[in-house]
Design a protein around this motif. Sequence first.
Motif, PDB file in Angstrom:
ATOM      1  N   ASN A  73       0.964  -1.203   0.082  1.00 44.85           N
ATOM      2  CA  ASN A  73       0.112  -0.142   0.044  1.00 44.85           C
ATOM      3  C   ASN A  73       0.885   1.128  -0.120  1.00 44.85           C
ATOM      4  O   ASN A  73       1.795   1.176   0.529  1.00 44.85           O
ATOM      5  N   ILE A  74       0.267   2.409  -0.668  1.00 47.07           N
ATOM      6  CA  ILE A  74       1.204   3.582  -0.476  1.00 47.07           C
ATOM      7  C   ILE A  74      -0.165   4.733  -0.467  1.00 47.07           C
ATOM      8  O   ILE A  74      -1.103   4.635  -1.125  1.00 47.07           O
ATOM      9  N   ASP A  75      -0.230   5.473   0.906  1.00 49.57           N
ATOM     10  CA  ASP A  75      -1.383   6.048   1.027  1.00 49.57           C
ATOM     11  C   ASP A  75      -0.825   7.702   1.151  1.00 49.57           C
ATOM     12  O   ASP A  75       0.476   7.745   1.498  1.00 49.57           O
ATOM     13  N   VAL A  76      -1.863   8.488   0.925  1.00 51.40           N
ATOM     14  CA  VAL A  76      -1.576   9.858   1.167  1.00 51.40           C
ATOM     15  C   VAL A  76      -2.716  10.416   2.327  1.00 51.40           C
ATOM     16  O   VAL A  76      -3.957  10.008   2.054  1.00 51.40           O
ATOM     17  N   VAL A  77      -2.287  11.088   3.272  1.00 59.88           N
ATOM     18  CA  VAL A  77      -3.370  11.549   4.186  1.00 59.88           C
ATOM     19  C   VAL A  77      -2.951  12.812   4.556  1.00 59.88           C
ATOM     20  O   VAL A  77      -2.213  13.574   4.678  1.00 59.88           O
ATOM     21  N   LEU A  78      -4.617  13.390   4.723  1.00 56.80           N
ATOM     22  CA  LEU A  78      -4.629  15.097   4.839  1.00 56.80           C
ATOM     23  C   LEU A  78      -5.290  14.945   6.113  1.00 56.80           C
ATOM     24  O   LEU A  78      -6.437  14.526   6.167  1.00 56.80           O
ATOM     25  N   SER A  79      -5.075  15.671   7.162  1.00 59.54           N
ATOM     26  CA  SER A  79      -5.713  15.910   8.380  1.00 59.54           C
ATOM     27  C   SER A  79      -5.577  17.102   9.087  1.00 59.54           C
ATOM     28  O   SER A  79      -4.493  18.169   8.905  1.00 59.54           O
ATOM     29  N   ILE A  90     -10.139  16.757  18.294  1.00 62.10           N
ATOM     30  CA  ILE A  90     -10.537  16.011  17.378  1.00 62.10           C
ATOM     31  C   ILE A  90      -9.908  16.238  16.074  1.00 62.10           C
ATOM     32  O   ILE A  90      -9.552  17.451  15.787  1.00 62.10           O
ATOM     33  N   THR A  91      -9.727  15.048  15.206  1.00 61.99           N
ATOM     34  CA  THR A  91      -8.662  15.169  14.005  1.00 61.99           C
ATOM     35  C   THR A  91      -9.534  14.658  13.022  1.00 61.99           C
ATOM     36  O   THR A  91      -9.495  13.254  12.796  1.00 61.99           O
ATOM     37  N   PRO A  92     -10.331  15.427  11.927  1.00 63.48           N
ATOM     38  CA  PRO A  92     -10.950  14.794  11.027  1.00 63.48           C
ATOM     39  C   PRO A  92      -9.660  14.743   9.874  1.00 63.48           C
ATOM     40  O   PRO A  92      -8.834  15.331   9.968  1.00 63.48           O
ATOM     41  N   TYR A  93     -10.028  13.470   9.059  1.00 68.23           N
ATOM     42  CA  TYR A  93      -8.825  13.115   8.035  1.00 68.23           C
ATOM     43  C   TYR A  93      -9.699  12.732   6.932  1.00 68.23           C
ATOM     44  O   TYR A  93     -10.576  12.060   6.978  1.00 68.23           O
ATOM     45  N   ALA A  94      -8.912  12.514   5.772  1.00 64.12           N
ATOM     46  CA  ALA A  94      -9.297  11.983   4.251  1.00 64.12           C
ATOM     47  C   ALA A  94      -7.902  11.447   3.829  1.00 64.12           C
ATOM     48  O   ALA A  94      -6.918  12.008   4.261  1.00 64.12           O
ATOM     49  N   GLU A 133      -4.265 -14.297  -8.413  1.00 71.98           N
ATOM     50  CA  GLU A 133      -4.805 -12.786  -8.709  1.00 71.98           C
ATOM     51  C   GLU A 133      -3.642 -11.742  -8.372  1.00 71.98           C
ATOM     52  O   GLU A 133      -2.957 -12.181  -7.500  1.00 71.98           O
ATOM     53  N   ASN A 134      -3.622 -10.830  -9.222  1.00 73.73           N
ATOM     54  CA  ASN A 134      -2.941  -9.547  -9.219  1.00 73.73           C
ATOM     55  C   ASN A 134      -3.721  -8.497  -9.427  1.00 73.73           C
ATOM     56  O   ASN A 134      -4.173  -8.179 -10.380  1.00 73.73           O
ATOM     57  N   ILE A 135      -4.200  -7.894  -8.229  1.00 72.91           N
ATOM     58  CA  ILE A 135      -5.245  -6.890  -8.200  1.00 72.91           C
ATOM     59  C   ILE A 135      -4.726  -5.630  -7.727  1.00 72.91           C
ATOM     60  O   ILE A 135      -3.932  -5.370  -6.867  1.00 72.91           O
ATOM     61  N   PHE A 136      -4.861  -4.407  -8.605  1.00 74.18           N
ATOM     62  CA  PHE A 136      -4.318  -3.078  -8.318  1.00 74.18           C
ATOM     63  C   PHE A 136      -5.758  -2.381  -8.134  1.00 74.18           C
ATOM     64  O   PHE A 136      -6.509  -2.390  -8.793  1.00 74.18           O
ATOM     65  N   GLY A 137      -5.909  -1.640  -7.157  1.00 74.94           N
ATOM     66  CA  GLY A 137      -6.986  -0.872  -6.677  1.00 74.94           C
ATOM     67  C   GLY A 137      -6.720   0.386  -5.995  1.00 74.94           C
ATOM     68  O   GLY A 137      -5.570   0.733  -5.508  1.00 74.94           O
ATOM     69  N   GLY A 138      -7.703   1.298  -5.471  1.00 78.32           N
ATOM     70  CA  GLY A 138      -7.765   2.208  -4.804  1.00 78.32           C
ATOM     71  C   GLY A 138      -8.766   2.113  -3.691  1.00 78.32           C
ATOM     72  O   GLY A 138      -9.633   1.642  -3.715  1.00 78.32           O
ATOM     73  N   ARG A 139      -8.200   2.994  -2.373  1.00 71.04           N
ATOM     74  CA  ARG A 139      -9.077   2.984  -1.274  1.00 71.04           C
ATOM     75  C   ARG A 139      -9.167   4.558  -1.080  1.00 71.04           C
ATOM     76  O   ARG A 139      -8.191   5.056  -0.517  1.00 71.04           O
ATOM     77  N   GLY A 140     -10.356   5.020  -0.765  1.00 68.05           N
ATOM     78  CA  GLY A 140     -10.734   6.297  -0.237  1.00 68.05           C
ATOM     79  C   GLY A 140     -11.258   6.159   1.063  1.00 68.05           C
ATOM     80  O   GLY A 140     -11.884   5.356   1.385  1.00 68.05           O
ATOM     81  N   SER A 141     -10.945   6.816   1.999  1.00 68.63           N
ATOM     82  CA  SER A 141     -11.362   6.871   3.573  1.00 68.63           C
ATOM     83  C   SER A 141     -11.513   8.363   4.083  1.00 68.63           C
ATOM     84  O   SER A 141     -10.661   9.118   3.800  1.00 68.63           O
TER      85      SER A 141
END
Length: 181
Positions: A73-79, A90-94, A133-141
């Motif tokens: 996984n490679i993530d980018v986080v903004l909080s 309180i720390t909202p994040y995306a 299986e080799n799966i590439f995907g994205g996840r938003g949170s």
Amino acid sequence: ELLITRLRLRKGLGASFEVDGTVAFINGSSSFMAGFGIKWALNEGFHYFPALAIRGAINRLFSSRDMDLFTVNIDVVLSKQIPIVGTFTITPYAAFSLAYVHTTTQVLDPTPKNFNDNEDSGSGSNNFVFTPENIFGGRGSFGARFVWYFMSVTLEGSFTVPFFEGPETIASFNSKISFFF
């Protein structure tokens, strides 16, 4: 429903780096996952600016003799941390994560107590092998972290979308309780 119990240890380093190790137990099975990650805070946040970080992680499934599962996984986080009263924040994040999942299986026997079927997956056998299986995907949170003294509660919603062929969009909701020491 999949319930996973996870233990994650994190250690902050200099220059805004952080390393972590994770062990996760898949409830109802004898399988567990272990992983390692590293995070770098490009901006740790100021009065009016949000925090921005990137993180890379690898995980592997262990103690499953029939299946091999490996993720990257490679993530980018903004909080943005918002102090409320004294020691309460309180720390909202995306976040957005790029993910690669590789999985293969050994020969699987759907009737392990029937000794009359063959040990291979050839003709005349009920045994089978899943296609690798080799799966590439994205996840938003998105979510919010509530911190009070030495305790943290996090509520998160996420959606996973495969980039190519694969399962449909998957939505999940998570909660986490953490203690600082």
